[in-house]
Design a protein around this motif. Structure first.
Motif, PDB file in Angstrom:
ATOM      1  N   PRO A  38      26.893  47.949  39.325  1.00 18.91           N
ATOM      2  CA  PRO A  38      26.413  46.442  39.827  1.00 18.91           C
ATOM      3  C   PRO A  38      27.793  45.772  40.647  1.00 18.91           C
ATOM      4  N   THR A  39      28.275  45.212  41.741  1.00 16.10           N
ATOM      5  CA  THR A  39      29.637  44.743  42.007  1.00 16.10           C
ATOM      6  C   THR A  39      29.345  43.476  41.556  1.00 16.10           C
ATOM      7  N   PHE A  40      30.164  42.786  41.468  1.00 11.99           N
ATOM      8  CA  PHE A  40      30.964  41.018  39.928  1.00 11.99           C
ATOM      9  C   PHE A  40      30.292  39.715  41.569  1.00 11.99           C
ATOM     10  N   TRP A  74      28.164  48.047  28.151  1.00 10.70           N
ATOM     11  CA  TRP A  74      27.124  48.284  29.342  1.00 10.70           C
ATOM     12  C   TRP A  74      27.648  48.730  30.461  1.00 10.70           C
ATOM     13  N   ARG A  75      29.375  48.633  30.604  1.00 12.49           N
ATOM     14  CA  ARG A  75      29.390  49.212  31.954  1.00 12.49           C
ATOM     15  C   ARG A  75      29.494  50.672  31.995  1.00 12.49           C
ATOM     16  N   GLN A  76      30.349  51.121  30.968  1.00  7.18           N
ATOM     17  CA  GLN A  76      30.355  51.918  30.432  1.00  7.18           C
ATOM     18  C   GLN A  76      29.414  53.180  30.719  1.00  7.18           C
ATOM     19  N   TRP A 166      43.002  41.650  32.807  1.00  9.11           N
ATOM     20  CA  TRP A 166      42.140  40.106  32.240  1.00  9.11           C
ATOM     21  C   TRP A 166      42.653  38.899  33.331  1.00  9.11           C
ATOM     22  N   PHE A 167      41.747  38.517  33.794  1.00 10.21           N
ATOM     23  CA  PHE A 167      42.913  37.206  34.365  1.00 10.21           C
ATOM     24  C   PHE A 167      42.808  36.007  33.688  1.00 10.21           C
ATOM     25  N   GLY A 168      44.203  36.072  34.589  1.00  9.78           N
ATOM     26  CA  GLY A 168      45.355  35.222  34.050  1.00  9.78           C
ATOM     27  C   GLY A 168      46.494  36.942  32.940  1.00  9.78           C
ATOM     28  N   THR A 194      36.050  45.076  49.528  1.00  7.08           N
ATOM     29  CA  THR A 194      36.262  44.356  48.663  1.00  7.08           C
ATOM     30  C   THR A 194      36.098  42.973  48.906  1.00  7.08           C
ATOM     31  N   SER A 195      35.673  42.113  48.186  1.00  9.25           N
ATOM     32  CA  SER A 195      35.621  40.799  49.137  1.00  9.25           C
ATOM     33  C   SER A 195      36.727  39.837  49.124  1.00  9.25           C
ATOM     34  N   GLY A 196      37.550  40.662  48.574  1.00  4.72           N
ATOM     35  CA  GLY A 196      39.265  40.373  48.941  1.00  4.72           C
ATOM     36  C   GLY A 196      39.186  38.669  48.175  1.00  4.72           C
ATOM     37  N   ARG A 234      31.245  46.654  59.704  1.00  8.94           N
ATOM     38  CA  ARG A 234      29.871  45.747  59.422  1.00  8.94           C
ATOM     39  C   ARG A 234      29.148  46.609  58.775  1.00  8.94           C
ATOM     40  N   ALA A 235      29.086  47.451  57.736  1.00  9.40           N
ATOM     41  CA  ALA A 235      28.406  48.558  57.560  1.00  9.40           C
ATOM     42  C   ALA A 235      28.516  49.054  55.970  1.00  9.40           C
ATOM     43  N   LYS A 236      27.823  49.487  55.179  1.00 10.74           N
ATOM     44  CA  LYS A 236      28.140  50.389  54.117  1.00 10.74           C
ATOM     45  C   LYS A 236      28.877  51.346  54.001  1.00 10.74           C
TER      46      LYS A 236
HETATM   47  C1  BV8 Z   1      47.368  37.103  37.762  1.00 13.52           C
HETATM   48  C2  BV8 Z   1      39.577  44.237  35.988  1.00 13.52           C
HETATM   49  C3  BV8 Z   1      48.133  35.413  37.156  1.00 13.52           C
HETATM   50  C4  BV8 Z   1      38.448  44.181  34.657  1.00 13.52           C
HETATM   51  C5  BV8 Z   1      39.238  42.154  37.377  1.00 13.52           C
HETATM   52  C6  BV8 Z   1      46.098  33.113  43.319  1.00 13.52           C
HETATM   53  C7  BV8 Z   1      45.412  31.924  44.010  1.00 13.52           C
HETATM   54  C8  BV8 Z   1      43.960  31.605  43.395  1.00 13.52           C
HETATM   55  C9  BV8 Z   1      43.550  32.588  42.250  1.00 13.52           C
HETATM   56  C10 BV8 Z   1      44.582  33.366  41.759  1.00 13.52           C
HETATM   57  C11 BV8 Z   1      46.069  33.088  41.940  1.00 13.52           C
HETATM   58  N1  BV8 Z   1      46.918  34.252  41.356  1.00 13.52           N
HETATM   59  C12 BV8 Z   1      46.225  34.076  39.933  1.00 13.52           C
HETATM   60  C13 BV8 Z   1      44.858  33.497  41.180  1.00 13.52           C
HETATM   61  C14 BV8 Z   1      43.963  34.163  39.272  1.00 13.52           C
HETATM   62  C15 BV8 Z   1      43.507  34.612  40.078  1.00 13.52           C
HETATM   63  C16 BV8 Z   1      41.868  34.801  40.918  1.00 13.52           C
HETATM   64  O1  BV8 Z   1      42.133  35.933  41.685  1.00 13.52           O
HETATM   65  N2  BV8 Z   1      41.614  34.151  40.184  1.00 13.52           N
HETATM   66  C17 BV8 Z   1      40.374  34.220  41.769  1.00 13.52           C
HETATM   67  C18 BV8 Z   1      38.732  34.528  41.532  1.00 13.52           C
HETATM   68  C19 BV8 Z   1      40.584  33.046  42.477  1.00 13.52           C
HETATM   69  N3  BV8 Z   1      43.490  36.444  39.096  1.00 13.52           N
HETATM   70  C20 BV8 Z   1      44.344  37.097  38.303  1.00 13.52           C
HETATM   71  O2  BV8 Z   1      44.097  36.661  37.016  1.00 13.52           O
HETATM   72  C21 BV8 Z   1      45.126  37.786  38.980  1.00 13.52           C
HETATM   73  N4  BV8 Z   1      46.867  37.898  37.473  1.00 13.52           N
HETATM   74  O3  BV8 Z   1      47.616  36.389  39.013  1.00 13.52           O
HETATM   75  O4  BV8 Z   1      47.678  36.809  36.064  1.00 13.52           O
HETATM   76  C22 BV8 Z   1      50.120  35.742  36.415  1.00 13.52           C
HETATM   77  C23 BV8 Z   1      51.015  35.501  37.140  1.00 13.52           C
HETATM   78  C24 BV8 Z   1      52.141  35.878  36.377  1.00 13.52           C
HETATM   79  C25 BV8 Z   1      51.950  35.753  35.459  1.00 13.52           C
HETATM   80  C26 BV8 Z   1      51.431  35.983  34.640  1.00 13.52           C
HETATM   81  C27 BV8 Z   1      50.407  35.863  34.364  1.00 13.52           C
HETATM   82  C28 BV8 Z   1      45.066  39.156  37.787  1.00 13.52           C
HETATM   83  C29 BV8 Z   1      43.454  39.468  38.793  1.00 13.52           C
HETATM   84  C30 BV8 Z   1      42.313  40.695  37.900  1.00 13.52           C
HETATM   85  C31 BV8 Z   1      41.283  40.084  37.449  1.00 13.52           C
HETATM   86  N5  BV8 Z   1      40.489  41.935  36.924  1.00 13.52           N
HETATM   87  N6  BV8 Z   1      38.890  43.106  37.181  1.00 13.52           N
HETATM   88  C32 BV8 Z   1      36.940  44.731  34.941  1.00 13.52           C
HETATM   89  O5  BV8 Z   1      37.150  44.804  35.634  1.00 13.52           O
HETATM   90  O6  BV8 Z   1      36.322  43.989  33.547  1.00 13.52           O
HETATM   91  S1  BV8 Z   1      39.064  41.301  38.893  1.00 13.52           S
HETATM   92  C33 BV8 Z   1      37.420  42.291  39.553  1.00 13.52           C
HETATM   93  O7  BV8 Z   1      36.596  41.530  41.080  1.00 13.52           O
HETATM   94  C34 BV8 Z   1      37.890  43.228  40.634  1.00 13.52           C
HETATM   95  O8  BV8 Z   1      38.322  44.362  39.593  1.00 13.52           O
HETATM   96  C35 BV8 Z   1      38.058  42.926  41.652  1.00 13.52           C
HETATM   97  O9  BV8 Z   1      39.931  43.140  41.437  1.00 13.52           O
HETATM   98  C36 BV8 Z   1      37.336  41.912  41.723  1.00 13.52           C
HETATM   99  C37 BV8 Z   1      37.004  41.322  43.173  1.00 13.52           C
HETATM  100  O10 BV8 Z   1      36.080  41.623  42.920  1.00 13.52           O
HETATM  101  P1  BV8 Z   1      35.674  43.446  44.622  1.00 13.52           P
HETATM  102  O11 BV8 Z   1      36.345  44.677  44.234  1.00 13.52           O
HETATM  103  O12 BV8 Z   1      36.148  43.111  45.680  1.00 13.52           O
HETATM  104  O13 BV8 Z   1      33.986  43.685  43.902  1.00 13.52           O
HETATM  105  P2  BV8 Z   1      33.208  42.302  44.700  1.00 13.52           P
HETATM  106  O14 BV8 Z   1      32.103  41.802  43.818  1.00 13.52           O
HETATM  107  O15 BV8 Z   1      33.562  40.661  44.287  1.00 13.52           O
HETATM  108  O16 BV8 Z   1      32.598  42.062  46.019  1.00 13.52           O
HETATM  109  C38 BV8 Z   1      32.348  43.432  46.587  1.00 13.52           C
HETATM  110  C39 BV8 Z   1      32.387  43.335  48.008  1.00 13.52           C
HETATM  111  O17 BV8 Z   1      32.091  45.070  48.098  1.00 13.52           O
HETATM  112  C40 BV8 Z   1      31.771  42.451  48.438  1.00 13.52           C
HETATM  113  O18 BV8 Z   1      32.617  41.874  49.692  1.00 13.52           O
HETATM  114  C41 BV8 Z   1      29.742  43.085  49.178  1.00 13.52           C
HETATM  115  O19 BV8 Z   1      29.487  42.550  50.645  1.00 13.52           O
HETATM  116  C42 BV8 Z   1      30.778  44.360  49.190  1.00 13.52           C
HETATM  117  N7  BV8 Z   1      30.145  45.717  49.675  1.00 13.52           N
HETATM  118  C43 BV8 Z   1      28.956  45.347  48.675  1.00 13.52           C
HETATM  119  N8  BV8 Z   1      28.795  47.095  48.747  1.00 13.52           N
HETATM  120  C44 BV8 Z   1      29.009  47.430  49.800  1.00 13.52           C
HETATM  121  C45 BV8 Z   1      30.128  46.474  50.425  1.00 13.52           C
HETATM  122  N9  BV8 Z   1      30.932  47.282  50.455  1.00 13.52           N
HETATM  123  C46 BV8 Z   1      30.976  48.247  51.071  1.00 13.52           C
HETATM  124  N10 BV8 Z   1      30.245  49.166  50.996  1.00 13.52           N
HETATM  125  C47 BV8 Z   1      29.035  49.295  49.963  1.00 13.52           C
HETATM  126  N11 BV8 Z   1      27.747  49.902  49.648  1.00 13.52           N
END
Ligand code: BV8
Ligand code: ZN
Length: 250
Positions: A38-40, A74-76, A166-168, A194-196, A234-236
């Motif tokens: 599952p994606t996030f 569960w994820r493992q 982890w976040f943070g 990635t959803s970026g 725009r595809a899988k």
């Molecule tokens: C940090 C590991 C601070 C754990 C993960 C600046 C601006 C705003 C916020 C912040 C910022 N700086 C820091 C933050 C806070 C935070 C953050 O970014 N929050 C977000 C929500 C706004 N960042 C952090 O906390 C980071 N740390 O900066 O610390 C700091 C700085 C200096 C000193 C001390 C502290 C750490 C972030 C890491 C978090 N860990 N994962 C685990 O997995 O259990 S995050 C996790 O979600 C993933 O690792 C990934 O990075 C993230 C996003 O997920 P995606 O991989 O993009 O997946 P998602 O489900 O979102 O999307 C799936 C995509 O796939 C979709 O687009 C979908 O359309 C597409 N898709 C679906 N099917 C397919 C497909 N594509 C292709 N083919 C298909 N078939």
């Protein structure tokens, strides 16, 4: 016959890849979606009523380590039953065509390594590696079957935690620096699944564009970078990546 709009972008993406010998790839949960992981932020979300931000934090682990471990176990289990899909395998074939190749993954599922990618860097850690929540000792074990109901502990007595970012928490600086150094000389950057939205990884596409790389996105949905990359497929990934490889000369 009307050219499938995707065929044009597939062809353009292939041209970029044909013309370079230095490729940077960044992947997210979407590349493992077709492996059944599952994606996030996808429709099926991740787990019960929790979001990744509720569970993937030091605070959640301190407050309720059993719940966080239940989520990771569960994820493992899902990941151990999953296999790399056509997208992972296509990236292995792409790596072999390149002089220089670096794959930065946000995924912690180890599937790129299981598929055979050599130059993969896990910017957010690895779900099968544990580390001590106090002394930092690492355990690279797949002993997922550790005693189910008790929590894994370090020899120092403190709780072990998943060795993921982890976040943070800050991401490993050596991986971050290696990625930025690689981007300085790479020709093409491919962003896949990635959803970026999670920083600082989400900042990499703009760095690549500013460095003058040709940029390609593969994602069935639009994302914040869809408008700024050169080619947005725009595809899988499991469909698009093998298609792109078909256009590459052997
Ligand atoms: C940090 C590991 C601070 C754990 C993960 C600046 C601006 C705003 C916020 C912040 C910022 N700086 C820091 C933050 C806070 C935070 C953050 O970014 N929050 C977000 C929500 C706004 N960042 C952090 O906390 C980071 N740390 O900066 O610390 C700091 C700085 C200096 C000193 C001390 C502290 C750490 C972030 C890491 C978090 N860990 N994962 C685990 O997995 O259990 S995050 C996790 O979600 C993933 O690792 C990934 O990075 C993230 C996003 O997920 P995606 O991989 O993009 O997946 P998602 O489900 O979102 O999307 C799936 C995509 O796939 C979709 O687009 C979908 O359309 C597409 N898709 C679906 N099917 C397919 C497909 N594509 C292709 N083919 C298909 N078939
Ligand atoms: Zn310890």
């Amino acid at each position: 016959m009307a050219i499938d709009p995707n065929e044009n972008v597939i062809r353009r993406a292939a041209e970029f890849l044909q013309d370079t010998d230095s490729l940077f790839v960044m992947t997210g949960a979407g590349i493992s979606a077709e492996s059944g992981i599952p994606t996030f932020r996808g429709a099926n979300g991740l787990w019960r009523k929790y979001s990744v931000q509720d569970l993937a934090t030091p605070h959640a682990f301190a407050r309720n380590p059993a719940l966080v471990w239940e989520w990771y176990r569960w994820r493992q289990d899902i990941i151990l039953r999953a296999k790399p899909n056509a997208a992972h395998h296509a990236l292995v074939r792409l790596e072999r065509r390149m002089e220089n190749f670096l794959l930065l993954t946000q995924n912690v599922d180890d599937l790129h390594r299981r598929a055979g990618t050599r130059n993969v860097r896990e910017i957010h850690g690895n779900i099968f590696r544990k580390k001590c929540s106090r002394c930092g000792a690492k355990r690279d074990s797949k002993d997922v079957r550790s005693v189910k109901d008790s929590l894994p502990r370090c020899t120092c007595g403190a709780l072990l935690r998943p060795d993921v970012v982890w976040f943070g928490e800050i991401i490993p600086s050596e991986i971050w620096n290696e990625a930025l150094t690689f981007l300085r000389t790479a020709g093409v950057a491919l962003f896949c699944g990635t959803s970026g939205v999670v920083w600082p990884a989400a900042g990499i596409p703009e760095i690549a564009i500013r460095q003058g790389l040709k940029t390609i996105e593969v994602n069935p949905e639009p994302t914040p970078i869809s408008e700024i990359v050169h080619v947005s497929v725009r595809a899988k990934a499991g469909t698009a990546l093998p298609e792109i490889l078909r256009f590459l000369s052997h």
